[in-house]
Design a protein around this motif. Structure first.
Motif, PDB file in Angstrom:
ATOM      1  N   LEU A  97       0.830  -1.210   0.000  1.00  0.00           N
ATOM      2  CA  LEU A  97       0.000   0.000   0.000  1.00  0.00           C
ATOM      3  C   LEU A  97       0.861   1.255   0.000  1.00  0.00           C
ATOM      4  CD1 LEU A  97      -2.752   1.360   0.140  1.00  0.00           C
ATOM      5  CD2 LEU A  97      -2.694   1.091   2.638  1.00  0.00           C
ATOM      6  N   LEU A  98       1.945   1.234   0.764  1.00  0.00           N
ATOM      7  CA  LEU A  98       2.855   2.379   0.802  1.00  0.00           C
ATOM      8  C   LEU A  98       3.489   2.621  -0.566  1.00  0.00           C
ATOM      9  CD1 LEU A  98       4.365   4.561   2.402  1.00  0.00           C
ATOM     10  CD2 LEU A  98       6.080   2.820   3.004  1.00  0.00           C
ATOM     11  N   LEU A  99       3.916   1.545  -1.220  1.00  0.00           N
ATOM     12  CA  LEU A  99       4.521   1.675  -2.548  1.00  0.00           C
ATOM     13  C   LEU A  99       3.509   2.232  -3.550  1.00  0.00           C
ATOM     14  CD1 LEU A  99       6.822   1.162  -4.557  1.00  0.00           C
ATOM     15  CD2 LEU A  99       5.990  -1.193  -4.793  1.00  0.00           C
ATOM     16  N   LEU A 100       2.297   1.708  -3.534  1.00  0.00           N
ATOM     17  CA  LEU A 100       1.261   2.197  -4.445  1.00  0.00           C
ATOM     18  C   LEU A 100       0.910   3.656  -4.155  1.00  0.00           C
ATOM     19  CD1 LEU A 100      -1.130  -0.905  -4.473  1.00  0.00           C
ATOM     20  CD2 LEU A 100       0.303  -0.106  -6.361  1.00  0.00           C
ATOM     21  N   SER A 101       0.932   4.041  -2.885  1.00  0.00           N
ATOM     22  CA  SER A 101       0.642   5.427  -2.517  1.00  0.00           C
ATOM     23  C   SER A 101       1.696   6.370  -3.080  1.00  0.00           C
ATOM     24  CB  SER A 101       0.567   5.567  -0.995  1.00  0.00           C
ATOM     25  OG  SER A 101      -0.440   4.737  -0.455  1.00  0.00           O
ATOM     26  N   VAL A 102       2.961   5.963  -3.017  1.00  0.00           N
ATOM     27  CA  VAL A 102       4.044   6.775  -3.578  1.00  0.00           C
ATOM     28  C   VAL A 102       3.877   6.918  -5.089  1.00  0.00           C
ATOM     29  CG1 VAL A 102       6.535   6.891  -3.973  1.00  0.00           C
ATOM     30  CG2 VAL A 102       5.657   6.183  -1.736  1.00  0.00           C
ATOM     31  N   ILE A 103       3.538   5.811  -5.751  1.00  0.00           N
ATOM     32  CA  ILE A 103       3.305   5.856  -7.192  1.00  0.00           C
ATOM     33  C   ILE A 103       2.147   6.796  -7.517  1.00  0.00           C
ATOM     34  CG2 ILE A 103       2.593   4.493  -9.199  1.00  0.00           C
ATOM     35  CD1 ILE A 103       4.006   2.098  -7.930  1.00  0.00           C
ATOM     36  N   SER A 104       1.089   6.723  -6.724  1.00  0.00           N
ATOM     37  CA  SER A 104      -0.088   7.559  -6.952  1.00  0.00           C
ATOM     38  C   SER A 104       0.242   9.043  -6.864  1.00  0.00           C
ATOM     39  CB  SER A 104      -1.182   7.199  -5.946  1.00  0.00           C
ATOM     40  OG  SER A 104      -2.295   8.058  -6.061  1.00  0.00           O
ATOM     41  N   VAL A 105       1.091   9.390  -5.914  1.00  0.00           N
ATOM     42  CA  VAL A 105       1.445  10.800  -5.712  1.00  0.00           C
ATOM     43  C   VAL A 105       2.146  11.383  -6.934  1.00  0.00           C
ATOM     44  CG1 VAL A 105       2.960  12.339  -4.387  1.00  0.00           C
ATOM     45  CG2 VAL A 105       1.512  10.678  -3.201  1.00  0.00           C
ATOM     46  N   PHE A 106       2.898  10.562  -7.653  1.00  0.00           N
ATOM     47  CA  PHE A 106       3.693  11.067  -8.776  1.00  0.00           C
ATOM     48  C   PHE A 106       3.013  10.873 -10.132  1.00  0.00           C
ATOM     49  CE2 PHE A 106       6.967  10.211  -5.533  1.00  0.00           C
ATOM     50  CZ  PHE A 106       7.506  11.486  -5.450  1.00  0.00           C
ATOM     51  N   PRO A 117      -4.172  14.867  -0.812  1.00  0.00           N
ATOM     52  CA  PRO A 117      -5.573  14.608  -0.442  1.00  0.00           C
ATOM     53  C   PRO A 117      -6.198  13.448  -1.202  1.00  0.00           C
ATOM     54  CG  PRO A 117      -5.198  16.960  -0.695  1.00  0.00           C
ATOM     55  CD  PRO A 117      -3.956  16.278  -1.171  1.00  0.00           C
ATOM     56  N   ARG A 118      -5.878  13.334  -2.486  1.00  0.00           N
ATOM     57  CA  ARG A 118      -6.440  12.243  -3.289  1.00  0.00           C
ATOM     58  C   ARG A 118      -5.950  10.892  -2.787  1.00  0.00           C
ATOM     59  NH1 ARG A 118      -7.323  12.060  -9.688  1.00  0.00           N
ATOM     60  NH2 ARG A 118      -7.907   9.865  -9.906  1.00  0.00           N
ATOM     61  N   THR A 119      -4.659  10.773  -2.544  1.00  0.00           N
ATOM     62  CA  THR A 119      -4.096   9.500  -2.078  1.00  0.00           C
ATOM     63  C   THR A 119      -4.674   9.113  -0.720  1.00  0.00           C
ATOM     64  OG1 THR A 119      -2.043   9.944  -3.281  1.00  0.00           O
ATOM     65  CG2 THR A 119      -1.961   8.280  -1.550  1.00  0.00           C
ATOM     66  N   LEU A 120      -4.776  10.081   0.193  1.00  0.00           N
ATOM     67  CA  LEU A 120      -5.349   9.805   1.508  1.00  0.00           C
ATOM     68  C   LEU A 120      -6.812   9.407   1.399  1.00  0.00           C
ATOM     69  CD1 LEU A 120      -5.006   9.764   4.578  1.00  0.00           C
ATOM     70  CD2 LEU A 120      -5.549  12.203   4.616  1.00  0.00           C
ATOM     71  N   SER A 121      -7.552  10.066   0.498  1.00  0.00           N
ATOM     72  CA  SER A 121      -8.970   9.740   0.309  1.00  0.00           C
ATOM     73  C   SER A 121      -9.136   8.324  -0.217  1.00  0.00           C
ATOM     74  CB  SER A 121      -9.604  10.733  -0.667  1.00  0.00           C
ATOM     75  OG  SER A 121      -9.545  12.049  -0.170  1.00  0.00           O
ATOM     76  N   ILE A 122      -8.263   7.907  -1.123  1.00  0.00           N
ATOM     77  CA  ILE A 122      -8.326   6.545  -1.662  1.00  0.00           C
ATOM     78  C   ILE A 122      -8.144   5.526  -0.550  1.00  0.00           C
ATOM     79  CG2 ILE A 122      -7.111   4.887  -3.134  1.00  0.00           C
ATOM     80  CD1 ILE A 122      -6.464   7.263  -4.998  1.00  0.00           C
ATOM     81  N   ILE A 123      -7.164   5.764   0.307  1.00  0.00           N
ATOM     82  CA  ILE A 123      -6.885   4.835   1.408  1.00  0.00           C
ATOM     83  C   ILE A 123      -8.066   4.760   2.368  1.00  0.00           C
ATOM     84  CG2 ILE A 123      -5.411   4.411   3.412  1.00  0.00           C
ATOM     85  CD1 ILE A 123      -3.120   5.697   1.821  1.00  0.00           C
ATOM     86  N   ARG A 180     -12.123  19.463   0.391  1.00  0.00           N
ATOM     87  CA  ARG A 180     -13.261  18.648  -0.034  1.00  0.00           C
ATOM     88  C   ARG A 180     -13.192  17.212   0.470  1.00  0.00           C
ATOM     89  NH1 ARG A 180     -15.439  18.983  -5.990  1.00  0.00           N
ATOM     90  NH2 ARG A 180     -16.899  17.634  -4.875  1.00  0.00           N
ATOM     91  N   TYR A 181     -12.078  16.842   1.081  1.00  0.00           N
ATOM     92  CA  TYR A 181     -11.924  15.447   1.503  1.00  0.00           C
ATOM     93  C   TYR A 181     -11.920  15.284   3.020  1.00  0.00           C
ATOM     94  CZ  TYR A 181      -7.125  16.022   3.199  1.00  0.00           C
ATOM     95  OH  TYR A 181      -6.023  16.400   3.920  1.00  0.00           O
ATOM     96  N   GLU A 182     -11.838  16.390   3.753  1.00  0.00           N
ATOM     97  CA  GLU A 182     -11.650  16.294   5.209  1.00  0.00           C
ATOM     98  C   GLU A 182     -12.780  15.570   5.914  1.00  0.00           C
ATOM     99  OE1 GLU A 182      -9.034  19.578   3.801  1.00  0.00           O
ATOM    100  OE2 GLU A 182     -11.073  18.913   3.407  1.00  0.00           O
ATOM    101  N   VAL A 183     -13.983  15.604   5.333  1.00  0.00           N
ATOM    102  CA  VAL A 183     -15.116  14.935   5.964  1.00  0.00           C
ATOM    103  C   VAL A 183     -14.916  13.426   6.041  1.00  0.00           C
ATOM    104  CG1 VAL A 183     -16.434  14.593   3.834  1.00  0.00           C
ATOM    105  CG2 VAL A 183     -17.644  14.891   5.996  1.00  0.00           C
ATOM    106  N   ILE A 186     -14.977   8.670   9.012  1.00  0.00           N
ATOM    107  CA  ILE A 186     -15.102   7.212   8.915  1.00  0.00           C
ATOM    108  C   ILE A 186     -13.998   6.485   9.668  1.00  0.00           C
ATOM    109  CG2 ILE A 186     -16.293   7.347   6.715  1.00  0.00           C
ATOM    110  CD1 ILE A 186     -13.810   6.701   5.262  1.00  0.00           C
ATOM    111  N   VAL A 187     -12.965   7.217  10.087  1.00  0.00           N
ATOM    112  CA  VAL A 187     -11.882   6.578  10.847  1.00  0.00           C
ATOM    113  C   VAL A 187     -12.391   6.016  12.170  1.00  0.00           C
ATOM    114  CG1 VAL A 187      -9.640   6.926  11.959  1.00  0.00           C
ATOM    115  CG2 VAL A 187     -10.096   7.963   9.732  1.00  0.00           C
ATOM    116  N   PRO A 188     -13.113   6.805  12.993  1.00  0.00           N
ATOM    117  CA  PRO A 188     -13.629   6.211  14.239  1.00  0.00           C
ATOM    118  C   PRO A 188     -14.620   5.087  13.999  1.00  0.00           C
ATOM    119  CG  PRO A 188     -14.507   8.433  13.901  1.00  0.00           C
ATOM    120  CD  PRO A 188     -13.407   8.246  12.927  1.00  0.00           C
TER     121      PRO A 188
END
Length: 318
Positions: A10-19, A47-53, A178-181, A185-187
């Motif tokens: 997941l970390l590797l895919l997140s790095v790829i997503s950022v670039f 924000p996009r990468t965090l939202s995907i996760i 637009r993603y902070e909401v 879902i974390v709790p």
């Protein structure tokens, strides 16, 4: 160790997503980024990468929870009508409260999703069935009825364009602010893990739960609220991500079993990985344009769903 490997993937895919994106940003250029590149990273890529996760993990866990509560491997927020009710709630807020704040949309969506999920649970409790596939078919019919009502209202109040743009799963519009909401879902995921043992017992039946001193009704209501909050939050911020809550728990169950406490971490990680892969594919297939991730997940999910269905049919036949 499997959790560690999944986390590294997941970390590797997140790095790829950022670039990945129209604005070229490479690892080599991180030390001397322009102001525009910094803005893209901070306001769009991160924000996009965090939202995907968050969306992938939470929606998969919500599907796992609903399957446990209904004791049916074919139930998910998509096949139980939960997302369709959440969509209807947002549409009602758009019609009757113009220029409404996103929190009002979220509240209306959650209320509608809770009502819809409770209705589905009531139907499941009342009807008698011999085949496990019958239950999600009922949920799909219920969802299609609600979706038809939403389409009628959209036509009646001339908001069809807003309806179609708003509910196709898509991360391209996710930016800072637009993603902070999605943090809400974390709790919800944490609650599923905390009460995993209780939900596992509830999934064994009402009489079994009462014999062990677990309040069946309270845990059912808590599970419904958690699933509704997760589904509504994802619908409001991203749109509908089909089949995710269905296929991920089934894959995890093969390797981790049905106990929630063990399955939740695997489900969350695998859900995030699948959505990340689908998003990267959606962005690269017709680069520099992208296709909605809802379409990619719909195709992938339908294929996996058919495979799961055929496997279970074969197991029942044997």
């Amino acid at each position: 160790m499997k959790i560690l490997y999944a986390g590294l993937i997941l970390l590797l895919l997140s790095v790829i997503s950022v670039f990945i994106g129209v604005v070229e940003i490479s690892p080599k250029s991180l030390m001397h980024l322009t102001e525009n590149q910094w803005n893209v990273l901070l306001n769009s890529r991160f924000p996009r990468t965090l939202s995907i996760i968050l969306a992938g993990a939470a929606l998969s866990v919500a599907g796992l929870l609903m399957q446990q509560l209904t004791r049916n491997k074919f139930v998910s927020p998509t096949t139980a009508g939960t997302m369709d009710f959440a969509k209807l709630g947002v549409l009602v807020s758009m019609i009757f409260f113009t220029e409404v704040h996103i929190l009002i949309k979220l509240t209306m969506s959650i209320l509608a999703a809770v009502i819809g999920t409770l209705s589905f649970m009531w139907i499941v409790k009342k009807i008698k069935y011999k085949d496990a596939i019958f239950i999600p078919l009922v949920g799909l019919m219920l969802g299609n009825i609600v979706s038809s009502i939403a389409t009628f209202l959209a036509l009646r109040f001339n908001v069809v364009q807003s309806l179609s743009n708003f509910f196709v799963g898509d991360f391209s519009m996710i930016t800072k602010g637009r993603y902070e909401v999605l943090i809400l879902i974390v709790p919800m995921v944490i609650l599923v893990y905390i009460f995993a043992h209780h939900f596992t017992i509830v999934g064994m039946g009402e009489s079994f739960s009462k014999n062990l001193g677990i309040s069946y009704e309270k845990m059912m209501h808590l599970g419904v609220i958690i699933a509704a909050v997760v589904s509504a939050t994802v619908v409001v911020t991203i749109g509908i991500l089909p089949f995710l809550g269905l296929i991920v728990p089934n894959i995890v169950a093969i390797y981790a079993g049905d106990h929630l406490e063990r399955a939740v971490p695997y489900t969350a990680l695998l859900g995030a990985i699948i959505v990340m892969i689908a998003d990267i594919f959606s962005r690269l297939i017709i680069f520099p344009y992208e296709i909605p991730i809802g379409l990619t997940l719909g195709i992938l999910g339908s294929v996996v769903f058919l495979v799961i269905l055929l496997k279970r049919r074969n197991s029942y036949a044997s």
